[in-house]
Design a protein around this motif. Structure first.
Motif, short mmCIF file in Angstrom:
data_model
loop_
_atom_site.label_atom_id
_atom_site.label_comp_id
_atom_site.label_asym_id
_atom_site.label_seq_id
_atom_site.Cartn_x
_atom_site.Cartn_y
_atom_site.Cartn_z
N PRO A 84 0.80 -1.23 0.00
CA PRO A 84 0.00 0.00 0.00
C PRO A 84 0.83 1.28 0.00
O PRO A 84 0.45 2.28 -0.59
CB PRO A 84 -0.83 -0.13 1.28
CG PRO A 84 -0.91 -1.59 1.53
CD PRO A 84 0.41 -2.14 1.10
N GLY A 85 1.98 1.25 0.68
CA GLY A 85 2.81 2.45 0.76
C GLY A 85 3.73 2.65 -0.42
O GLY A 85 4.46 3.63 -0.47
N SER A 118 10.69 18.47 0.03
CA SER A 118 10.14 17.34 0.77
C SER A 118 8.62 17.40 0.79
O SER A 118 8.02 18.46 0.62
CB SER A 118 10.68 17.32 2.21
OG SER A 118 10.28 18.48 2.91
N ILE A 119 8.02 16.24 0.98
CA ILE A 119 6.57 16.13 1.13
C ILE A 119 6.26 16.07 2.62
O ILE A 119 6.77 15.20 3.33
CB ILE A 119 6.03 14.87 0.45
CG1 ILE A 119 6.40 14.84 -1.04
CG2 ILE A 119 4.51 14.76 0.63
CD1 ILE A 119 5.72 15.90 -1.87
N GLU A 120 5.43 17.00 3.09
CA GLU A 120 5.07 17.06 4.50
C GLU A 120 3.55 16.94 4.65
O GLU A 120 2.80 17.30 3.75
CB GLU A 120 5.55 18.38 5.12
CG GLU A 120 7.04 18.64 4.97
CD GLU A 120 7.90 17.58 5.64
OE1 GLU A 120 7.41 16.93 6.58
OE2 GLU A 120 9.06 17.40 5.22
N LEU A 133 2.72 9.48 -1.54
CA LEU A 133 3.31 10.68 -2.14
C LEU A 133 4.81 10.72 -1.91
O LEU A 133 5.58 11.06 -2.81
CB LEU A 133 2.65 11.94 -1.57
CG LEU A 133 1.27 12.30 -2.13
CD1 LEU A 133 0.65 13.41 -1.28
CD2 LEU A 133 1.36 12.74 -3.58
N ARG A 134 5.23 10.38 -0.71
CA ARG A 134 6.66 10.38 -0.40
C ARG A 134 7.39 9.30 -1.19
O ARG A 134 8.50 9.53 -1.69
CB ARG A 134 6.87 10.20 1.11
CG ARG A 134 6.59 11.46 1.92
CD ARG A 134 6.71 11.22 3.41
NE ARG A 134 6.73 12.49 4.13
CZ ARG A 134 6.65 12.58 5.47
NH1 ARG A 134 6.56 11.47 6.20
NH2 ARG A 134 6.68 13.76 6.06
N ASP A 138 10.30 10.05 -3.98
CA ASP A 138 11.65 9.47 -3.93
C ASP A 138 11.92 8.60 -5.17
O ASP A 138 13.02 8.64 -5.73
CB ASP A 138 11.81 8.62 -2.67
CG ASP A 138 11.83 9.47 -1.40
OD1 ASP A 138 12.08 10.68 -1.50
OD2 ASP A 138 11.56 8.91 -0.32
N THR A 139 10.93 7.82 -5.58
CA THR A 139 11.12 6.91 -6.71
C THR A 139 11.42 7.67 -7.99
O THR A 139 12.28 7.27 -8.78
CB THR A 139 9.87 6.03 -6.90
OG1 THR A 139 9.65 5.25 -5.71
CG2 THR A 139 10.04 5.09 -8.09
#
Length: 216
Positions: A84-85, A118-120, A133-134, A138-139
């Protein structure tokens, strides 16, 4: 297997001159000139959100096609993880809270201009969406991509900003605020340019001595 091969082959008909060419046209039109994965470069390819190798019946489904730049398409490839992540955020179906800011920028590192993105978390974003989203960020190596774009933009704006900074910080801040507002209206708030500009406004070291970074 033969049926799956036939279904995958239908995608070839979406190219110019094919009898499904209209599908490609519609998907590119929906992207409005920007890769839907990075929002930086012009999309020149179609990516299958769910790879046609595994889901041949979705080969020409419009909702499974997204306009992407060559780099994002290459990196994403046939990734479709079960975890899922570790799943890409669907540009059409996932409810990303676009009216809230979740892309942030720290423009200065170790006393020099070196933007980091960064995603916050933000209001309306659950932990599952945040993780996805994070992972996507990164990918697709978006931090590096956004840093390059921000540094190029900074170099282009330095001379003009220096003139304002020589007057005082208030004058420069107002100019950057106007540019940030204009960029947010044009692209949305969670794009690299408004994030970078807001980061400059919020950065204590840049506000305290802008000419140190802009060059006297």
């Amino acid at each position: 297997m033969a049926e799956a091969g036939w279904q995958r082959s239908l995608y070839d008909e979406t190219y110019e001159g094919g009898w499904l060419e209209e599908i490609r046209t519609e998907v590119f039109k929906a992207a409005k000139g920007r890769c839907v994965l990075c929002s930086v470069f012009q999309p020149r390819t179609l990516d299958h959100f769910l790879p046609k190798e595994s889901w041949p019946s979705l080969s020409v489904l419009t909702l499974n096609l997204v306009a992407a730049c060559a780099d994002c398409n290459r990196i994403k490839g046939t990734l479709a993880n079960a975890s899922p992540g570790q799943q890409f955020v669907h540009p059409y179906f996932d409810a990303v809270p676009m009216n809230e800011v979740f892309l942030h920028c720290s423009p200065v590192k170790d006393g020099v201009m070196s933007p980091g993105f960064s995603i916050e978390p933000c209001a309306g974003m659950d932990n599952d969406l945040l993780a996805r989203l994070r992972w996507q960020f990164d990918t697709l190596e978006l931090d590096e991509m956004y840093r390059d774009e921000a540094m190029l933009f900074f170099g282009e704006r330095k001379d003009d900003w220096r003139e304002s900074a020589e007057i005082d910080w208030v004058t420069l801040a107002r100019q950057i605020e106007r540019e940030c507002s204009s960029a947010a209206k044009a692209t949305g708030r969670n794009m690299w340019k408004p994030a970078f500009l807001q980061g400059l406004l919020d950065c204590p070291s840049f506000g305290a001595s802008p000419l140190t970074f802009l060059g006297q």
